[in-house]
Write an enzyme that holds these catalytic residues in place. Structure first.
Site, PDB file in Angstrom:
ATOM      1  N   LYS A  82     -42.134  -3.225  69.850  1.00 48.33           N
ATOM      2  CA  LYS A  82     -42.865  -3.915  70.920  1.00 48.33           C
ATOM      3  C   LYS A  82     -43.314  -2.875  71.941  1.00 48.33           C
ATOM      4  O   LYS A  82     -42.548  -1.955  72.264  1.00 48.33           O
ATOM      5  CB  LYS A  82     -41.929  -4.953  71.559  1.00 48.33           C
ATOM      6  N   SER A 157     -42.734 -13.580  74.217  1.00 51.23           N
ATOM      7  CA  SER A 157     -43.736 -12.553  74.401  1.00 51.23           C
ATOM      8  C   SER A 157     -43.794 -11.521  73.265  1.00 51.23           C
ATOM      9  O   SER A 157     -44.785 -10.815  73.147  1.00 51.23           O
ATOM     10  CB  SER A 157     -43.461 -11.809  75.710  1.00 51.23           C
ATOM     11  N   SER A 181     -38.024 -14.511  74.304  1.00 52.22           N
ATOM     12  CA  SER A 181     -39.131 -13.770  73.695  1.00 52.22           C
ATOM     13  C   SER A 181     -38.872 -13.160  72.320  1.00 52.22           C
ATOM     14  O   SER A 181     -39.802 -12.666  71.698  1.00 52.22           O
ATOM     15  CB  SER A 181     -39.594 -12.659  74.630  1.00 52.22           C
TER      16      SER A 181
END
Ligand code: GLN
Length: 502
Positions: A82, A157, A181
């Protein structure tokens, strides 16, 4: 053999036994990324050359007679990160204009642990700006599509990391989870995703959103692959003052050993008409599977589940407003042009107005408000008290205090519904915040949580994955993983893959 069809452990073993080279695995991942990216946009940056270079270095070591085992438990395996995790090559943007050109001078601890284990980093994945969101639509660089239906959100996210694994671009990736997330996108993409106990994985080099809630964790196609990644990620780190000084067990050692006398708690609040019918069905089916395995299912009460969202959306923005104060156009990132006669305050204001997107600005304003004098007690302090009550509720459920029957884990939905259409919830922040109903309290209480594939919804002729969530006592990941594995062994949800479309 198509390396992309293999799970993480299968791929690791294929490389270790020299059935395929790390370079072949990296090239296959890169080719698949190149082919599917135009539809999915899971990545913000792909390291075409650097990944092959890393893979060749591993191949050279194996070729020189070093065993993959001594190189590390992920020797030669492609992994995606990420883009809120610091890596010394490429950029670390957090999905934000304000960090569009930011190059980290250091590797985050979790990232360094992957590298030390021999992992090959193929790229940085898309996310909601500064990890604020549940759909990946808050990225300044455009949304990510869900591999099961690219017109739908992968969740967020960590949507890019989830999409990359669901689309078989990589067998494993890292996300971060502040309020759901990792677990919510895992649920919406049909994956296993684990948020470890707060303090289990170092946050050093994870760009902070809400420091008391943030944790890094893995995405994978099955439980064992996540257990392997946790073996690599967990451990004390002196660079993170909140890193726990607890031993890391071998999460794979007992994974296949079922939990004896298993007791699972299902919160009565989780059987609600808030749930999509497919989510309600997945929960009941999971209960039936565990009952079939001889588990005792008890109804529990988590009375503060209903207050989780309200409290989280005070605590998280409060911490975010403080953490994001450092992005001021002077020390980091984007600096706005100011006119003659404009002062430093104008430089800050313009840089931040240009650099941060609407959701981040909303959170900064909310957070600044609830921390301001006169409102601090009314909002922030009250939210902290609710947070303590949430933790007490979970403690009681696990220990059996206060009239509850002690359980090994809590079982509840991951998210109230399956993947929703891109654009569907974006205009209404509150609708999107409610995606986190089942996940945020777990962060508030600092507990480990895991989402696993548990069924499908049918929407518009598409199959959309649905997940269920397990929550365990603090630092009890090993048992939580074993409980998840018991379910996985009885079901085949985790073996399904999205069709590749046209
Ligand atoms: N969706 C939640 C939020 O927007 C959680 C995000 C996260 O876990 N990073 O804050």
């Amino acid at each position: 053999m198509d390396p992309c069809s293999l799970t993480l452990i299968e791929l690791r073993d294929a490389i270790a036994s020299q059935r395929i080279s790390s370079e072949e695995a990296a090239r296959a991942a890169l080719a698949r990324i190149d082919r599917l990216e135009p539809t999915l946009h899971a990545f913000l940056e792909v390291f075409h050359e650097k990944a092959v270079e890393q893979a060749r270095a591993i191949d050279r070591r194996i070729g020189a007679g070093e065993s993959a085992h001594t190189i590390g438990p992920l020797a030669g395996v492609p992994i995606a990160l990420k883009d809120n995790m610091c890596l010394t090559w490429g950029r670390t943007t957090c999905g934000s204009r304000i960090l569009e050109n930011y190059e980290s001078p250091f590797n985050g601890t979790a990232v360094q642990r992957l590298l030390d284990a021999g992992a090959v980093i193929v790229g940085k994945t898309n996310l909601d700006e500064f990890a604020m969101g549940s759909s990946c639509e808050n990225s300044a660089f455009g949304p990510t599509g869900n591999p099961w239906d690219p017109a739908r959100a992968p969740g967020g996210s960590s949507g890019g990391s989830a999409a990359a694994v669901a689309a078989r671009m990589v067998a494993g990736s890292l996300g971060s989870d502040t309020g759901g997330s990792i677990r919510q996108p895992a649920g919406l993409c049909g994956l296993v995703g684990v948020k470890p106990t707060y303090g289990r994985v170092s946050r050093y080099g994870l760009v902070a959103f809400a420091s008391s809630l943030d944790q890094i964790g893995p995405f994978s196609r099955n439980v064992a692959d996540s257990a392997l990644m946790l073996n690599v990620l967990c451990g004390h780190d002196p660079f993170d003052s909140t890193s726990a000084t607890v031993e890391t067990p071998d999460f794979l050692a007992d994974l296949e050993r079922p939990v004896e006398g298993l007791r699972l708690g299902v919160p009565k609040q989780a059987r609600s008409d808030r749930n999509h019918p497919a989510v309600a069905k997945a929960l009941e089916d999971a209960i039936a599977v565990y009952k079939g395995l001889g588990a005792e299912i008890v109804e529990i009460d988590l009375p503060r589940l209903d207050h989780g969202i309200a409290a989280y959306y005070i605590v998280a923005p409060a911490e975010a407003s403080s953490n994001l104060a450092r992005f001021d156009g002077v020390r980091y990132g984007r600096r706005a042009e100011i006119g003659p006669g404009e002062d430093l305050i104008a430089l800050y204001a313009k840089s931040r107005a240009e650099g941060f997107g609407p959701e981040v600005q909303r959170r900064i304003m909310l957070g600044t408000y609830v921390l301001s004098s006169g409102y601090y007690d009314a909002y922030y302090l009250t939210a902290l008290k609710v947070r303590r009550l949430i933790k007490n509720d979970f403690d009681a459920v696990f220990s059996g205090a206060g009239g509850q029957s002690g359980v090994h884990a809590v079982l509840m939905p991951t998210a109230p519904g399956p993947a929703f259409k891109l654009g569907e919830k974006n205009a209404d922040p509150l609708a999107l915040y409610l995606e986190d109903y089942y996940t945020v309290t777990v962060n508030m209480a600092g507990l480990p949580g895991l989402s696993m594939p548990a069924g499908f919804a049918e929407e518009g002729g598409r199959r959309l994955p649905v997940g269920v969530q397990l929550v365990g006592p603090a630092f009890d990941e090993a048992r939580m993983l074993r409980i998840a594995r018991m379910f996985e062994r009885e079901t085949n949800w985790h073996t399904q893959a999205p069709s590749e479309g046209p």
